[in-house]
Scaffold this active site. Structure first.
Site, mmCIF file in Angstrom:
data_model
loop_
_atom_site.group_PDB
_atom_site.id
_atom_site.type_symbol
_atom_site.label_atom_id
_atom_site.label_comp_id
_atom_site.label_asym_id
_atom_site.label_seq_id
_atom_site.Cartn_x
_atom_site.Cartn_y
_atom_site.Cartn_z
ATOM 1 C CB CYS A 1 -0.999 -0.037 1.155
ATOM 2 S SG CYS A 1 -2.362 1.130 0.974
ATOM 3 C CG HIS B 1 -4.201 -3.626 2.388
ATOM 4 N ND1 HIS B 1 -3.276 -3.220 3.336
ATOM 5 C CD2 HIS B 1 -4.705 -2.495 1.864
ATOM 6 C CE1 HIS B 1 -3.237 -1.912 3.377
ATOM 7 N NE2 HIS B 1 -4.103 -1.434 2.495
ATOM 8 C CD GLU C 1 -2.344 -6.440 4.831
ATOM 9 O OE1 GLU C 1 -1.822 -6.784 3.756
ATOM 10 O OE2 GLU C 1 -2.488 -5.254 5.170
#
EC number: 4.3.2.10
Lengths: 251, 194
Positions: free
Chosen positions: B77, B175, B177
């Site tokens: 990001c 992202h 994650e």
């Protein structure tokens, strides 16, 4: 192309889910983490946890829950309910929340939105607005819609956008609990007046309601609780139906 | 495997740590240059505002450390954006690793872009086992323009860089994650990179 989001909402009290949920595959029907994992696997795009507990232990319990969710769940989630300071937000984000939502505290202290956006970035600040249409005018309400204010929905939404909100979660008190569809006229106005995403909430009863809120209501995301908790709508079926209706979703 | 997540006060790094844990590895958070240099893999996260993040990197000297790293480095990001030449947000120079500029989305679009969008034209071992047009989760107002180092693109009003690579440096705008199973696979591919 950016897809429309489907967001189940879990009400939390003292670290447990409230409102009955009807999941036969849940070992512990009150465990928000287990429920969140199931939703993540079933295709939910995001989750919202709304904490309705009011105990002194609240902050610690909620932080622990956020941490447990973040450990297990690989989709984004927002935490709301009684958040009223930079410190509250800091604790939740540090424990792994992706976004927080503020509601009454922003009405009482609008500068809070600026402070939060400056410190954490707009992308993690959702402003939740509960509003009711009274004599043709949409008025902002507090405390889950019980306490009226003299704020107009559209003006307030524009103001919080200017103050740095990254997203608006609009719940129509007229529609909430009716299962008769979302407040699409108001949503369409909100969505065209704002330059930030709008999440529709209140009124979901069937799959057509979701199609309508994305197409007529121009919503960027739709939030619902009971239709998902009671398995009246499976997220996968919903997304297939949305795609058949020309609404882009993640499938 | 010794995985270090660079800790410079930028946002939600807990989620990255947990995602790595779900893959069966442990990551440590560190702002210590020596610890970062000795890691097998380095993750450079970031949410928030570009110019203040650059100030934090400069005040800790990490702006000099990161571009000289030799092991695989993954910017996520804002981390990826800061690895570029220049960021329009706060009018700041970046670390200059990737030869691209970071600019704001057109104001006719809803900004930030929040949600799931597709990645395509995948060109790196980072995407082994990932299908063209896979969905990933993105939250951002500024984007990296397409360039020679682009290894994945996304469309939001404009076609832009959603992943980038130069030598041992990787960057992803999304992202991993928070991008469900696909995101975890991409993170796992990075941890296997040499």
């Amino acid at each position: 192309m950016l897809t429309k989001r489907i967001i189940p909402c879990l009400d939390i009290k003292n670290g447990r889910t409230v409102k009955g949920v009807n999941f036969e595959d849940l070992r512990d029907a009150g465990d928000p983490v287990e429920l969140a994992e199931i939703y993540a696997k079933s295709g939910a795009d995001e989750l919202v946890f709304l904490d309705i507990s009011a105990t002194e232990e609240k902050r610690k319990t909620l932080a622990n829950l956020v941490r447990r969710v973040a450990e297990k769940v690989n989709i984004p989630f927002t935490v709301g309910g009684g958040i009223s300071s930079v410190e509250d937000v800091d604790i939740l984000l540090k424990n792994g929340a992706d976004k927080v939502s503020v509601n009454s505290s922003a009405v009482k202290n609008p500068d809070l939105v600026n402070e939060l956006a400056a410190k954490f970035g707009s992308q993690c600040i959702t402003v939740a607005i509960d509003a009711k249409e009274i004599n043709g005018e949409w008025m902002v309400h507090l405390v889950g819609g019980k306490v009226p204010t003299d704020l107009n929905l559209f003006q307030w939404a524009k103001e919080v956008e200017e103050r740095g909100a990254g997203e608006i979660l609009f719940t129509s008190m007229n529609n909430d609990g009716t299962k008769a569809g979302f407040a699409n006229k108001a949503l369409a106005v909100l969505s065209s007046e704002l330059n930030i995403p709008v999440i529709a909430s209140g009124g979901a009863g069937n799959m057509q309601h979701f199609c309508d809120t994305f197409i007529e209501g121009k919503a960027d995301a739709a939030l619902a609780a009971s239709v998902f908790h009671f398995k009246e709508i499976e997220i996968k079926d919903l997304k297939e139906e949305l795609r058949r209706n020309g609404v882009e979703v993640r499938l | 495997m010794n995985i270090v997540i660079i800790d410079y006060g930028a946002g939600n790094i807990q989620s990255i740590k947990f995602a790595i844990k779900r893959l069966g590895y442990d990551a440590i958070l560190s702002s210590n240059a020596e610890e970062i240099r000795l890691a097998d893999k380095v993750i450079f996260p970031g949410v928030g505002e570009a110019s203040s993040a650059m100030k934090m990197l400069k005040s800790t000297g990490l702006d000099k450390v990161i571009p000289t790293l030799k092991q695989p480095v993954l910017g996520i990001c804002l981390g990826m954006q800061l690895m570029c030449t220049y960021c329009e947000e706060g009018d700041t120079d970046g670390l200059g690793i990737f030869h691209a500029n970071v600019v704001k989305f057109d104001n006719k679009l809803k900004v930030p872009q929040i949600g799931w969008n597709r990645i395509y034209d995948l060109k790196s071992e980072l995407f082994t086992g990932i299908s063209e047009q896979e969905f990933v989760y993105l939250v951002h107002s500024f984007y990296v323009k397409e360039c020679e180092e682009t290894i994945a693109s996304t469309e939001y009003g404009v076609e832009y860089t959603s992943a980038i690579q130069k030598d041992n440096f990787y960057g992803v705008q999304f992202h991993p994650e928070k991008s469900s199973d696909a995101g975890e696979k991409i993170l796992e591919n990075f941890l296997k990179a040499t």
